[in-house]
Design an enzyme around this catalytic site. Sequence first.
Site, PDB file in Angstrom:
ATOM      1  N   CYS A   1     -10.051  -9.355   2.163  1.00  0.00           N
ATOM      2  CA  CYS A   1     -10.383  -8.497   1.016  1.00  0.00           C
ATOM      3  C   CYS A   1      -9.160  -8.062   0.220  1.00  0.00           C
ATOM      4  CB  CYS A   1     -11.175  -7.290   1.487  1.00  0.00           C
ATOM      5  SG  CYS A   1     -12.641  -7.783   2.408  1.00  0.00           S
TER       6      CYS A   1
ATOM      7  N   HIS B   1      -9.153   1.423  -2.176  1.00  0.00           N
ATOM      8  CA  HIS B   1      -9.942   0.332  -1.594  1.00  0.00           C
ATOM      9  C   HIS B   1     -11.359   0.861  -1.381  1.00  0.00           C
ATOM     10  CE1 HIS B   1     -10.764  -3.397   0.362  1.00  0.00           C
ATOM     11  NE2 HIS B   1     -11.033  -2.828   1.512  1.00  0.00           N
TER      12      HIS B   1
ATOM     13  N   HIS C   1     -18.453  -4.227  -3.176  1.00  0.00           N
ATOM     14  CA  HIS C   1     -17.196  -4.760  -2.656  1.00  0.00           C
ATOM     15  C   HIS C   1     -17.157  -6.263  -2.960  1.00  0.00           C
ATOM     16  CE1 HIS C   1     -13.752  -5.632  -0.414  1.00  0.00           C
ATOM     17  NE2 HIS C   1     -14.055  -5.115   0.765  1.00  0.00           N
TER      18      HIS C   1
END
Lengths: 413, 334
Positions: free
Chosen positions: A172, A305, A342
């Site tokens: 990620c 994040h 996400h």
Amino acid sequence: MLFPSSKSLGGDRRIVVTGAGVVTALGAGWKINAAGFRAGRTAIRPVTLFDVARQRTKIAAEIDLPTTLPRTRLAEKSLRRINRAGRMLLLAAHEAWTQSGWQAEENLPIILGTTSGEMLLGQDYLEQAINAPRRLKQQATRVAYYQVQRQGLDLSDAFGFQGPITIIANACASGTNAIGHAFEMLRSGRAEKVLTGGYDALCHLTFAGFDSLQALAPAPCRPFDAERNGLTLGEGAAVLTLETLAGAHRRGAEILGEIIGYGATTDTHHLTQPHPEGNAALAAMNAACASAGILPAQIDYLNAHGTATPQNDATEAAAINRWAGDDTKNLAVSSTKASIGHLLGAAGAVEAVVCLMALRESWLPPEPGLNQIDPACRFPVVCQPVDRKIQTALSNSFGFGGANASLIFRRWA
Amino acid sequence: MSRIFIHGLGAVSPAGWGVDALRAALDKNLPLPVQTLARPGWNKPVTVRPVPPPAARPAFFAHARLRRASAMSQHTVAAALEALGPDAIRVQAGELRLGIIVCMMAGGVAYSRRFYEEVLRDPATASPLIFPETVFNAPASHLGAYLNSPVANYTLVGDEGTFLQGLALAADWLGEGRADGCVVVGAEEMDWIVADAVRLFQRETVYAAGAGAVYLNRSPAAAIELAAITDSFTYTQKQGRLAAVQQMALQLPAGAASELLCISESKAFAQPHWPGRRLTPKPVLGEAFVASAAWQCVAAGDALRREEFTAANVSIVGVNQQAIGARLQRTNLL
């Protein structure tokens, strides 16, 4: 030569963004995304791309892809073979390319981040190989177009340039690592221009994977909420054209913003869980500040994040509190995953564009759906639309495997 | 210009665990025996060259992160530890900042295939233990965790030439002082799904698996120097594979009788008039994509380390992305 570099190393060049393209579930393009992020819209909805009847969670931030792709140098046959992730990437790249005013040229590097490239094709290959192994129709094409380097090659051919293609797959953090790597190449003089970004499309394998980990929330995710209960997956792409300030000035290019710092570290604690005190996250933010030559107190906005899993947000909050110290209360923080989910390998790239939007247009992106801020957050979490002129923004990305990365952007005035 | 030296080599291949086994197989220059791998729906199994079990169970297998890790992760760690030698302990003690770069093309296919089979059966019961191992950077993460290395850790994905891109990135990190040393690993994994996919394009190709590692450091106390890495010449509509190979060859020295040319495939090697010895590991070991490229570099470096040649060109003609080459040379000749 890649080594030793034929380009002159050294010198602290300034690196600017002259083109930015973005595709998310909010829409395709800077304008619609900027309006959505500024207002705090959410694009999370029921999944239609694959069957989620047997999954615990049934929502994601899916993109309604346009039926036609922009005109490039790719032939119709080539365009037809580009799958979902590649289409998002091409759309974002076309927007960035057009905005930058770049022309086709030799030796323009491409640096992309992704976690799974065209995994939708990989899934189709696997399913046919498992369930109908003697049926070989389309299997060779799936293998060829599944591979991540294919999406980079398609960009080269679409815009008529050539140069090395580097694909970073740091889970990620991939998109942030890709932009950071491009920034370092330019700053050290190993390139004059770089096309960079990240992309990932929703697919059943990944969705089922996060669902198996019980990491997905049943309702739209709420980063930094005291009662957050997991993340929401999304899909998208963002591409930036980066070049030296001197080069941009020579061309008379419009400058969207400046990248001034990058830090990357590794959290060795666990494959999928961050160190509870956020040591690697803290180190990444400190490294980015050192790279930028600024102090945490000089950061006005932090795009976290902020996945909305209990562990990630607790760790990131702890790291931000330690990093900002006495200035924590003045630091505006939000996670735009509340709007678009996400995006995995695309997350860092899209969030970089969000930072550029906020810097350029003087607003902070709020988090929709935030009810009660986790008391662990000593910083204000942006939960309502705010117009504010800011000078610097930091974007965090943390990935499976412990890849931690931070980028710092500066307003171009 | 910052000079970069090769301080260690490591390999896990169908020839066995270690550079010695790789060298022995390449010295014999005979194709290694093949094994069969069952594949669903077919009576005839697919022919492959997997990594044989280690002669003795490596101690690192007991590490919490590696007990359930994929074979690819274990091979990655084994090759890296062999290349690092005693410096692995310095990394673990926090005395040496180690950059880690792991390169691959197919990646962790065995767990990906197993996980997706579970999803197809019933997504509600797919294993949460398998999924994290499917991500490309799992091997790099395990290696970083085993070595307790907090420095940047990148996973690069692409065709065979990606391994040399990884070496060039490591050289940059060392040159910029971001790390004291860098280990670059090329790794691929055995599974019927990839072996089958390879046969769609090259029916006679025998798929192999394993890892190769090169440890770079700026200290000149080493037998081999990384002298050069050419540009990566991408295969595009404007520049086909042959043109890319020719461009790459132009950036490498023409060679001498005392030098080695290590090539990725005999049909498309870049320097047809090479005056010295040529080495082509693939017919012996099989096709293992980025691991194959790593074995080429390890074999060339090993030959220099043993003073069999004065220098070596490594020519890598990737399957679908790039042609790229490297130049290694002995330091005791300088």
